[in-house]
Design a protein around this motif. Structure first.
Motif, PDB file in Angstrom:
ATOM      1  N   PRO A  33      37.561  69.306  -0.070  1.00 33.62           N
ATOM      2  CA  PRO A  33      36.118  69.521  -0.229  1.00 33.62           C
ATOM      3  C   PRO A  33      35.758  70.988  -0.498  1.00 33.62           C
ATOM      4  CG  PRO A  33      36.650  68.846   2.027  1.00 33.62           C
ATOM      5  CD  PRO A  33      37.893  68.687   1.232  1.00 33.62           C
ATOM      6  N   TYR A  34      36.539  71.908   0.044  1.00 35.50           N
ATOM      7  CA  TYR A  34      36.300  73.340  -0.227  1.00 35.50           C
ATOM      8  C   TYR A  34      36.438  73.596  -1.739  1.00 35.50           C
ATOM      9  CZ  TYR A  34      36.978  78.444   0.768  1.00 35.50           C
ATOM     10  OH  TYR A  34      36.882  79.804   0.850  1.00 35.50           O
ATOM     11  N   GLY A  35      37.473  72.996  -2.326  1.00 39.40           N
ATOM     12  CA  GLY A  35      37.664  73.148  -3.775  1.00 39.40           C
ATOM     13  C   GLY A  35      36.523  72.533  -4.568  1.00 39.40           C
ATOM     14  N   VAL A  36      36.006  71.407  -4.094  1.00 36.85           N
ATOM     15  CA  VAL A  36      34.869  70.773  -4.786  1.00 36.85           C
ATOM     16  C   VAL A  36      33.653  71.696  -4.745  1.00 36.85           C
ATOM     17  CG1 VAL A  36      33.227  68.846  -4.714  1.00 36.85           C
ATOM     18  CG2 VAL A  36      35.675  68.402  -4.385  1.00 36.85           C
ATOM     19  N   MET A  37      33.391  72.287  -3.573  1.00 34.02           N
ATOM     20  CA  MET A  37      32.235  73.189  -3.458  1.00 34.02           C
ATOM     21  C   MET A  37      32.370  74.358  -4.430  1.00 34.02           C
ATOM     22  SD  MET A  37      30.298  71.716  -1.291  1.00 34.02           S
ATOM     23  CE  MET A  37      29.010  72.872  -0.911  1.00 34.02           C
ATOM     24  N   LEU A  38      33.587  74.865  -4.547  1.00 34.04           N
ATOM     25  CA  LEU A  38      33.797  76.004  -5.445  1.00 34.04           C
ATOM     26  C   LEU A  38      33.582  75.598  -6.907  1.00 34.04           C
ATOM     27  CD1 LEU A  38      34.574  78.899  -4.806  1.00 34.04           C
ATOM     28  CD2 LEU A  38      36.866  78.363  -5.558  1.00 34.04           C
ATOM     29  N   ALA A  83      45.809  85.821   6.589  1.00 42.51           N
ATOM     30  CA  ALA A  83      46.617  87.053   6.630  1.00 42.51           C
ATOM     31  C   ALA A  83      45.703  88.279   6.651  1.00 42.51           C
ATOM     32  CB  ALA A  83      47.558  87.095   5.422  1.00 42.51           C
ATOM     33  N   GLU A  84      44.619  88.226   5.864  1.00 39.62           N
ATOM     34  CA  GLU A  84      43.672  89.352   5.868  1.00 39.62           C
ATOM     35  C   GLU A  84      43.043  89.518   7.245  1.00 39.62           C
ATOM     36  OE1 GLU A  84      42.318  89.169   1.154  1.00 39.62           O
ATOM     37  OE2 GLU A  84      41.103  88.165   2.662  1.00 39.62           O
ATOM     38  N   ARG A  85      42.699  88.390   7.860  1.00 36.25           N
ATOM     39  CA  ARG A  85      42.092  88.460   9.191  1.00 36.25           C
ATOM     40  C   ARG A  85      43.051  89.037  10.209  1.00 36.25           C
ATOM     41  NH1 ARG A  85      40.113  83.630   8.558  1.00 36.25           N
ATOM     42  NH2 ARG A  85      41.214  82.581  10.245  1.00 36.25           N
ATOM     43  N   SER A  86      44.346  88.733  10.043  1.00 33.48           N
ATOM     44  CA  SER A  86      45.325  89.250  11.004  1.00 33.48           C
ATOM     45  C   SER A  86      45.406  90.773  10.908  1.00 33.48           C
ATOM     46  CB  SER A  86      46.707  88.627  10.765  1.00 33.48           C
ATOM     47  OG  SER A  86      47.319  89.190   9.629  1.00 33.48           O
ATOM     48  N   CYS A  87      45.055  91.315   9.743  1.00 32.04           N
ATOM     49  CA  CYS A  87      45.065  92.778   9.578  1.00 32.04           C
ATOM     50  C   CYS A  87      43.734  93.393   9.997  1.00 32.04           C
ATOM     51  CB  CYS A  87      45.304  93.146   8.112  1.00 32.04           C
ATOM     52  SG  CYS A  87      46.860  92.549   7.500  1.00 32.04           S
ATOM     53  N   ALA A  88      42.723  92.578  10.132  1.00 28.03           N
ATOM     54  CA  ALA A  88      41.384  93.103  10.437  1.00 28.03           C
ATOM     55  C   ALA A  88      40.925  92.583  11.783  1.00 28.03           C
ATOM     56  CB  ALA A  88      40.405  92.697   9.353  1.00 28.03           C
ATOM     57  N   ASP A  89      41.872  92.416  12.705  1.00 30.26           N
ATOM     58  CA  ASP A  89      41.559  92.020  14.073  1.00 30.26           C
ATOM     59  C   ASP A  89      40.863  90.670  14.143  1.00 30.26           C
ATOM     60  OD1 ASP A  89      42.174  92.704  16.546  1.00 30.26           O
ATOM     61  OD2 ASP A  89      40.401  93.944  16.921  1.00 30.26           O
ATOM     62  N   ARG A  90      41.213  89.819  13.206  1.00 30.15           N
ATOM     63  CA  ARG A  90      40.761  88.425  13.228  1.00 30.15           C
ATOM     64  C   ARG A  90      39.253  88.244  13.217  1.00 30.15           C
ATOM     65  NH1 ARG A  90      44.258  84.926  12.585  1.00 30.15           N
ATOM     66  NH2 ARG A  90      46.401  85.191  13.230  1.00 30.15           N
ATOM     67  N   SER A  91      38.528  89.136  12.539  1.00 27.64           N
ATOM     68  CA  SER A  91      37.105  88.847  12.358  1.00 27.64           C
ATOM     69  C   SER A  91      37.009  87.739  11.314  1.00 27.64           C
ATOM     70  CB  SER A  91      36.366  90.085  11.879  1.00 27.64           C
ATOM     71  OG  SER A  91      37.040  90.613  10.773  1.00 27.64           O
ATOM     72  N   PRO A  92      36.067  86.785  11.484  1.00 34.59           N
ATOM     73  CA  PRO A  92      36.060  85.634  10.594  1.00 34.59           C
ATOM     74  C   PRO A  92      35.885  86.045   9.137  1.00 34.59           C
ATOM     75  CG  PRO A  92      34.527  85.328  12.406  1.00 34.59           C
ATOM     76  CD  PRO A  92      35.012  86.734  12.483  1.00 34.59           C
ATOM     77  N   ALA A  93      36.792  85.545   8.287  1.00 34.34           N
ATOM     78  CA  ALA A  93      36.693  85.847   6.863  1.00 34.34           C
ATOM     79  C   ALA A  93      35.639  84.977   6.207  1.00 34.34           C
ATOM     80  CB  ALA A  93      38.034  85.609   6.190  1.00 34.34           C
ATOM     81  N   ILE A  94      35.483  83.774   6.748  1.00 34.95           N
ATOM     82  CA  ILE A  94      34.545  82.844   6.136  1.00 34.95           C
ATOM     83  C   ILE A  94      33.592  82.405   7.227  1.00 34.95           C
ATOM     84  CG2 ILE A  94      34.317  80.622   4.963  1.00 34.95           C
ATOM     85  CD1 ILE A  94      37.420  81.023   4.389  1.00 34.95           C
ATOM     86  N   ALA A  95      32.334  82.647   7.043  1.00 36.93           N
ATOM     87  CA  ALA A  95      31.383  82.221   8.054  1.00 36.93           C
ATOM     88  C   ALA A  95      30.197  81.582   7.354  1.00 36.93           C
ATOM     89  CB  ALA A  95      30.915  83.420   8.873  1.00 36.93           C
ATOM     90  N   GLY A  96      29.537  80.694   8.041  1.00 37.77           N
ATOM     91  CA  GLY A  96      28.369  80.043   7.456  1.00 37.77           C
ATOM     92  C   GLY A  96      28.785  78.945   6.505  1.00 37.77           C
ATOM     93  N   ALA A  97      27.842  78.538   5.676  1.00 40.45           N
ATOM     94  CA  ALA A  97      28.079  77.399   4.798  1.00 40.45           C
ATOM     95  C   ALA A  97      29.175  77.704   3.789  1.00 40.45           C
ATOM     96  CB  ALA A  97      26.795  77.052   4.085  1.00 40.45           C
ATOM     97  N   VAL A  98      29.966  76.685   3.494  1.00 45.14           N
ATOM     98  CA  VAL A  98      31.083  76.874   2.569  1.00 45.14           C
ATOM     99  C   VAL A  98      30.570  76.980   1.150  1.00 45.14           C
ATOM    100  CG1 VAL A  98      33.127  75.766   1.608  1.00 45.14           C
ATOM    101  CG2 VAL A  98      32.681  75.676   4.049  1.00 45.14           C
ATOM    102  N   GLY A  99      31.211  77.817   0.384  1.00 41.71           N
ATOM    103  CA  GLY A  99      30.818  77.959  -1.014  1.00 41.71           C
ATOM    104  C   GLY A  99      30.601  79.413  -1.355  1.00 41.71           C
ATOM    105  N   ALA A 100      31.244  80.277  -0.556  1.00 43.16           N
ATOM    106  CA  ALA A 100      31.158  81.704  -0.850  1.00 43.16           C
ATOM    107  C   ALA A 100      31.627  81.920  -2.281  1.00 43.16           C
ATOM    108  CB  ALA A 100      32.057  82.461   0.115  1.00 43.16           C
ATOM    109  N   ALA A 101      30.943  82.790  -3.000  1.00 41.61           N
ATOM    110  CA  ALA A 101      31.277  82.993  -4.409  1.00 41.61           C
ATOM    111  C   ALA A 101      32.588  83.749  -4.509  1.00 41.61           C
ATOM    112  CB  ALA A 101      30.163  83.767  -5.096  1.00 41.61           C
ATOM    113  N   LEU A 102      33.677  83.002  -4.607  1.00 42.43           N
ATOM    114  CA  LEU A 102      34.984  83.633  -4.713  1.00 42.43           C
ATOM    115  C   LEU A 102      35.225  84.139  -6.125  1.00 42.43           C
ATOM    116  CD1 LEU A 102      37.122  81.105  -2.697  1.00 42.43           C
ATOM    117  CD2 LEU A 102      37.033  83.532  -2.264  1.00 42.43           C
ATOM    118  N   ILE A 103      34.499  83.531  -7.058  1.00 38.87           N
ATOM    119  CA  ILE A 103      34.763  83.862  -8.458  1.00 38.87           C
ATOM    120  C   ILE A 103      33.642  84.742  -8.973  1.00 38.87           C
ATOM    121  CG2 ILE A 103      35.161  82.897 -10.737  1.00 38.87           C
ATOM    122  CD1 ILE A 103      35.926  80.314  -9.376  1.00 38.87           C
ATOM    123  N   ASP A 104      33.998  85.839  -9.592  1.00 38.47           N
ATOM    124  CA  ASP A 104      32.967  86.725 -10.168  1.00 38.47           C
ATOM    125  C   ASP A 104      32.370  86.078 -11.411  1.00 38.47           C
ATOM    126  OD1 ASP A 104      33.522  88.554  -8.234  1.00 38.47           O
ATOM    127  OD2 ASP A 104      35.053  89.565  -9.451  1.00 38.47           O
TER     128      ASP A 104
END
Ligand code: NAP
Length: 300
Positions: A143-148, A279-300
């Motif tokens: 479903p994440y892929g569908v949203m994207l 992996a990015e979160r593990s380097c940034a003290d595990r602050s959530p990379a994705i928060a809120g509704a799914v569909g963050a604009a990953l693509i420019d």
């Protein structure tokens, strides 16, 4: 109307390119190589193909994969011990248990053993609950892929009627939640739904994930609807088809995904995204990379 094709392969290629860049950045800045552990129990041929595809995709974008194979009659406790060991291993950022598991396994117990911070399939109850309350750590990949794909195709979601055909835990239900979290008005249909067409005809966005070839015919689709066909069915003649009568539905819809080449390539791609985000979160003290509704604009 003849529908525009939503080309999953090209969206997936763009996202994988970004994954490669993010993996390179992790290596350059932190000396971290994203690591994905894939566990497979038994030798189901379809599962073996999926595992091979995932491992190849990891290699393509710079994720180190680690495969663990168990015999079909392996004890559940042995698999759970391995999951716990991987959960504690800092080189591993994602853990995936290939489904289905043999019948003597308790699925929730196995999934529950995965560190929720490494649950890149998004099936751990913590992540399921996160999705229910409108924020999530790891969105389930299909479903994440569908949203994207919807976002990348410029499909407006808020305020639209969305109908999801299929109510499984891995596709239909999380799909419905993601659409609700983006303010669509959502109906969910399943095998016991009476008169499916009375629902599908109202859909501005129709997502079909039932696993039944030709379930959705042309007259069941509203003119101008966006149709996402998640289904994958192998016909007796070997042809791979979705759940829609593609030709007839294409004449009614404004946009449609093909099968193959639609949702399929996105599913594995979102697994890569979730692993790299972890992996990015593990380097940034595990602050959530994705928060809120799914569909963050990953693509420019
Ligand atoms: P599943 O666990 O078998 O669930 C199927 C869902 O569809 C169930 O909720 C079922 O209803 C419903 N359903 C079945 N027949 C129906 C009918 N005639 N009318 C309305 N609803 C019906 O399957 P799944 O894992 O969700 O997968 C669904 C399809 O998507 C399969 O073809 C699968 O191969 C495909 N898939 C594709 C991808 C991809 O990457 N493209 C990823 C995952 C799955 P009940 O709940 O009432 O039984």
């Amino acid at each position: 109307m003849t529908a525009t094709i939503i080309d999953g392969k090209s969206v997936a290629a763009k996202v994988r390119w970004q994954c490669r860049e993010r993996a390179d950045e992790l290596q350059a800045r932190h000396g971290v190589v994203p690591g994905l552990a894939v566990l497979m129990v038994g030798d189901d041929p379809a599962s073996a193909v999926y595992v091979r595809k995932k491992i190849q995709a990891c290699a393509d974008v710079g994720i180190q994969s680690h495969k663990f194979l168990f015999s079909r009659d392996e004890k559940q406790s042995v698999v759970i011990d391995k999951i716990r060991e991987l959960s504690a291993d800092p080189k591993i950022h994602g853990i995936l248990v290939q489904l289905p598991l043999p019948k003597h396994f308790d699925l929730q117990e196995v999934l529950g053993a995965i560190d929720q911070e490494k649950d890149v399939d998004g099936f751990h109850l913590y992540n399921v609950g996160g999705l229910v309350v409108g924020g999530t750590v790891f969105p389930p990949c299909t479903p994440y892929g569908v949203m994207l794909m919807l976002d990348n195709s410029g499909v407006e979601i808020a305020g639209r009627n969305a109908v999801v055909v299929g109510a499984s835990n891995i596709v239909g239900k999380p799909m419905a939640l993601m659409l609700m979290n983006r303010e669509a008005t959502v109906s969910v249909c399943h095998a016991k739904t009476r008169d499916l067409a009375q629902f599908t005809i109202l859909a501005d966005i129709l997502i079909v994930a039932a696993g039944c070839p030709n379930l959705i015919t042309g007259p069941m689709v509203k003119s101008g609807a966006v149709v996402i066909d998640v289904g994958i069915n192998r016909l007796p003649n070997g042809q791979l088809v979705g759940d829609c009568d593609f030709e007839a539905v294409s004449r009614r819809a404004s946009k449609i995904t093909p099968v193959p080449g639609g949702v399929g390539p996105m599913t594995v791609t979102m697994l890569l995204v979730n692993t790299i985000s972890s992996a990015e979160r593990s380097c940034a003290d595990r602050s959530p990379a994705i928060a809120g509704a799914v569909g963050a604009a990953l693509i420019d």
